[in-house]
Design a protein around this motif. Structure first.
Motif, PDB file in Angstrom:
ATOM      1  N   ARG A  17      27.220  29.757  55.456  1.00  0.00           N
ATOM      2  CA  ARG A  17      27.547  29.145  54.163  1.00  0.00           C
ATOM      3  C   ARG A  17      28.712  28.171  54.307  1.00  0.00           C
ATOM      4  NH1 ARG A  17      28.568  34.111  50.994  1.00  0.00           N
ATOM      5  NH2 ARG A  17      27.219  35.265  52.404  1.00  0.00           N
ATOM      6  N   ILE A  18      29.702  28.549  55.109  1.00  0.00           N
ATOM      7  CA  ILE A  18      30.841  27.651  55.346  1.00  0.00           C
ATOM      8  C   ILE A  18      30.380  26.376  56.050  1.00  0.00           C
ATOM      9  CG2 ILE A  18      32.981  27.384  56.655  1.00  0.00           C
ATOM     10  CD1 ILE A  18      33.534  30.347  56.145  1.00  0.00           C
ATOM     11  N   LEU A  19      29.512  26.523  57.036  1.00  0.00           N
ATOM     12  CA  LEU A  19      29.063  25.369  57.823  1.00  0.00           C
ATOM     13  C   LEU A  19      28.153  24.441  57.020  1.00  0.00           C
ATOM     14  CD1 LEU A  19      28.329  27.121  61.244  1.00  0.00           C
ATOM     15  CD2 LEU A  19      30.356  25.807  60.579  1.00  0.00           C
ATOM     16  N   VAL A  20      27.436  24.997  56.046  1.00  0.00           N
ATOM     17  CA  VAL A  20      26.524  24.182  55.233  1.00  0.00           C
ATOM     18  C   VAL A  20      27.292  23.305  54.247  1.00  0.00           C
ATOM     19  CG1 VAL A  20      24.845  24.395  53.332  1.00  0.00           C
ATOM     20  CG2 VAL A  20      24.479  25.620  55.470  1.00  0.00           C
ATOM     21  N   GLN A  21      28.471  23.759  53.826  1.00  0.00           N
ATOM     22  CA  GLN A  21      29.212  23.052  52.772  1.00  0.00           C
ATOM     23  C   GLN A  21      29.430  21.568  53.072  1.00  0.00           C
ATOM     24  OE1 GLN A  21      30.400  24.187  49.806  1.00  0.00           O
ATOM     25  NE2 GLN A  21      30.255  26.403  49.960  1.00  0.00           N
ATOM     26  N   PRO A  22      29.938  21.162  54.246  1.00  0.00           N
ATOM     27  CA  PRO A  22      30.163  19.723  54.462  1.00  0.00           C
ATOM     28  C   PRO A  22      28.885  18.897  54.399  1.00  0.00           C
ATOM     29  CG  PRO A  22      31.337  21.034  56.097  1.00  0.00           C
ATOM     30  CD  PRO A  22      30.428  21.977  55.372  1.00  0.00           C
ATOM     31  N   VAL A  23      27.787  19.465  54.889  1.00  0.00           N
ATOM     32  CA  VAL A  23      26.502  18.750  54.822  1.00  0.00           C
ATOM     33  C   VAL A  23      26.120  18.523  53.360  1.00  0.00           C
ATOM     34  CG1 VAL A  23      24.052  18.838  55.426  1.00  0.00           C
ATOM     35  CG2 VAL A  23      25.776  19.734  57.020  1.00  0.00           C
ATOM     36  N   MET A  24      26.238  19.571  52.553  1.00  0.00           N
ATOM     37  CA  MET A  24      25.913  19.472  51.137  1.00  0.00           C
ATOM     38  C   MET A  24      26.828  18.463  50.442  1.00  0.00           C
ATOM     39  SD  MET A  24      25.830  22.518  48.274  1.00  0.00           S
ATOM     40  CE  MET A  24      27.587  22.879  48.395  1.00  0.00           C
ATOM     41  N   HIS A  25      28.112  18.528  50.732  1.00  0.00           N
ATOM     42  CA  HIS A  25      29.071  17.641  50.063  1.00  0.00           C
ATOM     43  C   HIS A  25      28.826  16.181  50.428  1.00  0.00           C
ATOM     44  CE1 HIS A  25      32.118  21.191  49.608  1.00  0.00           C
ATOM     45  NE2 HIS A  25      31.059  21.310  48.837  1.00  0.00           N
ATOM     46  N   PHE A  26      28.526  15.920  51.691  1.00  0.00           N
ATOM     47  CA  PHE A  26      28.240  14.545  52.106  1.00  0.00           C
ATOM     48  C   PHE A  26      26.987  14.028  51.413  1.00  0.00           C
ATOM     49  CE2 PHE A  26      26.274  11.667  55.401  1.00  0.00           C
ATOM     50  CZ  PHE A  26      27.089  10.578  55.123  1.00  0.00           C
ATOM     51  N   ALA A  27      25.961  14.856  51.343  1.00  0.00           N
ATOM     52  CA  ALA A  27      24.724  14.447  50.678  1.00  0.00           C
ATOM     53  C   ALA A  27      24.959  14.174  49.196  1.00  0.00           C
ATOM     54  CB  ALA A  27      23.650  15.519  50.869  1.00  0.00           C
ATOM     55  N   ILE A  28      25.783  14.996  48.549  1.00  0.00           N
ATOM     56  CA  ILE A  28      26.110  14.781  47.137  1.00  0.00           C
ATOM     57  C   ILE A  28      26.795  13.432  46.948  1.00  0.00           C
ATOM     58  CG2 ILE A  28      27.649  15.552  45.275  1.00  0.00           C
ATOM     59  CD1 ILE A  28      27.043  18.450  46.240  1.00  0.00           C
ATOM     60  N   ALA A  29      27.735  13.104  47.836  1.00  0.00           N
ATOM     61  CA  ALA A  29      28.438  11.822  47.732  1.00  0.00           C
ATOM     62  C   ALA A  29      27.479  10.652  47.908  1.00  0.00           C
ATOM     63  CB  ALA A  29      29.559  11.759  48.778  1.00  0.00           C
ATOM     64  N   VAL A  30      26.564  10.757  48.866  1.00  0.00           N
ATOM     65  CA  VAL A  30      25.600   9.676  49.100  1.00  0.00           C
ATOM     66  C   VAL A  30      24.724   9.461  47.872  1.00  0.00           C
ATOM     67  CG1 VAL A  30      23.555   9.006  50.443  1.00  0.00           C
ATOM     68  CG2 VAL A  30      25.576   9.927  51.608  1.00  0.00           C
ATOM     69  N   VAL A  31      24.195  10.540  47.312  1.00  0.00           N
ATOM     70  CA  VAL A  31      23.325  10.420  46.135  1.00  0.00           C
ATOM     71  C   VAL A  31      24.117   9.878  44.950  1.00  0.00           C
ATOM     72  CG1 VAL A  31      21.941  11.695  44.456  1.00  0.00           C
ATOM     73  CG2 VAL A  31      21.742  12.223  46.897  1.00  0.00           C
ATOM     74  N   GLY A  32      25.325  10.413  44.725  1.00  0.00           N
ATOM     75  CA  GLY A  32      26.132   9.969  43.588  1.00  0.00           C
ATOM     76  C   GLY A  32      26.435   8.489  43.645  1.00  0.00           C
ATOM     77  N   ILE A  33      26.848   8.001  44.804  1.00  0.00           N
ATOM     78  CA  ILE A  33      27.182   6.579  44.936  1.00  0.00           C
ATOM     79  C   ILE A  33      25.925   5.719  44.854  1.00  0.00           C
ATOM     80  CG2 ILE A  33      28.105   4.849  46.531  1.00  0.00           C
ATOM     81  CD1 ILE A  33      30.071   7.018  47.491  1.00  0.00           C
ATOM     82  N   ALA A  34      24.836   6.176  45.464  1.00  0.00           N
ATOM     83  CA  ALA A  34      23.595   5.401  45.424  1.00  0.00           C
ATOM     84  C   ALA A  34      23.094   5.216  44.000  1.00  0.00           C
ATOM     85  CB  ALA A  34      22.519   6.102  46.268  1.00  0.00           C
TER      86      ALA A  34
END
Length: 355
Positions: free
Chosen positions: A234-251
């Protein structure tokens, strides 16, 4: 140059923060609602990504500039201290059902600081940012930079895994560990802004990011349903999820902002974009003050539960209540803007003559 789509993203994110607190604190006991779990994973990564992006500034020789910490103390730590004290005093009279203790010591021992964790955690991440970027190579090189960030993050992960729970609580170390990576991802995105811009503009990359958001939020929000779950995963998944959220939000928001604030846009057009931008510019004030305007809504708990906490009813209720609360906070913030020292102490707004 101010990136107005960042202000719009902050406006949308802080509105989701208030919506989440309406569900978690005004209507206590419906934390299993899918909407609550969804927005609970979305808003804060956006704030930390944007903060990392804005922190990254480069000297003429290519090395990152140091971040001055005194303005951060004034803007982040001082109002958090003052408003937390007021919150402890006010909370028993609020009628809210959250299990808070009427104690400054209890607040400090809680990782979430009774809701006021964001500003001290962001300050500590700024402190960690300074030595991190000083280890970056002079010329941008993604792999060595990622290695530095990963090294610092691994130290934080080990501390969270092995330090006593009391120490982690006082330091909010678990939250620092969660959000340090996405802050640094934001800094690296700005350092490699051309490559990041191409990524956000690529429909295939955005589609992959959207799928990643759906899968990772499903895992993090309902981890007990997955056969391969572990706390470390769960800890390791967090940065992947957060980066994807930023990409979608900005796009999504960047082209909206470009249309809304184009010189060719007629005066008064795109009112929603301008509203979100304004809320975003006052997002810190909304964060610091909105707790005082939450109010009990336990009477509708049974109704929402009878609807199985479906997305639509929880969305309508939380959005409508959040809109009222944000409007009141913005009015209070406007009044405080005429009272210089109080604006700094209660909203983190540094008076113009001190900027």
């Amino acid at each position: 140059m101010r990136l107005r789509y960042f202000d719009m993203l902050k406006g949308l994110a802080i509105f989701m923060v208030v919506m989440g607190h309406v569900l978690a604190m005004c209507i206590r006991g419906i934390d299993s609602a899918p909407l609550f779990k969804f927005i609970g994973q979305i808003h804060m990564p956006l704030f930390f990504f944007i903060s990392g992006w804005l922190a990254m500034r480069v000297n003429p020789d290519g090395t990152p500039k140091s971040t001055a910490l005194l303005p951060k103390v004034k803007r982040l730590l001082l109002p958090a201290l003052v408003v937390s004290l007021l919150w402890i005093w006010y909370y028993p009279s609020s009628g809210l059902e959250s299990p808070f203790q009427h104690s400054w010591t209890a607040l400090l021992a809680d990782s979430w600081k009774y809701g006021y964790w964001f500003t001290p955690v962001l300050f500590v991440i700024f402190v960690l940012y300074i030595p991190s970027v000083h280890l970056f190579p002079r010329r941008p090189a993604l792999l060595p930079e990622v290695a530095v960030v990963a090294g610092v993050w691994m130290v934080l992960v080990l501390l969270v895994m092995f330090l006593p729970a009391a120490v982690i609580g006082y330091a909010s170390l678990d939250l620092i560990c969660n959000f340090y990576p996405v802050f640094m991802i934001g800094a690296l995105a700005r350092r490699h802004s051309e490559a990041f811009g191409r990524l956000v503009a690529n429909p295939n990359a955005v589609a992959l990011a959207l799928i990643t958001v759906a899968l990772t939020i499903s895992y993090v929000g309902w981890y007990w349903l997955w056969p391969f779950d572990s706390a470390l995963l769960r800890i390791l998944v967090q940065p992947v999820m957060h980066f994807a959220i930023a990409v979608v939000g900005i796009a999504v928001v960047q082209p909206w902002s470009a249309r809304a604030f184009s010189p060719e846009a007629p005066a008064g057009s795109h009112p929603w974009a301008r509203m979100w931008e304004y809320i975003g510019t006052r997002s810190l004030a909304v964060y610091l003050l909105h707790y005082f305007f939450l109010f009990p809504l336990g009477g509708i708990r049974t109704l929402l539960q009878s609807m199985n906490l479906d997305v639509t009813p929880t969305l309508v209720v939380s959005a409508c209540v959040a809109a009222v609360i944000v409007a009141i906070v913005l009015a209070v913030d406007y009044i405080l803007s005429f009272a210089g020292p109080l604006a700094l102490l209660l909203t983190g707004t540094i008076p113009q003559k001190q900027k």
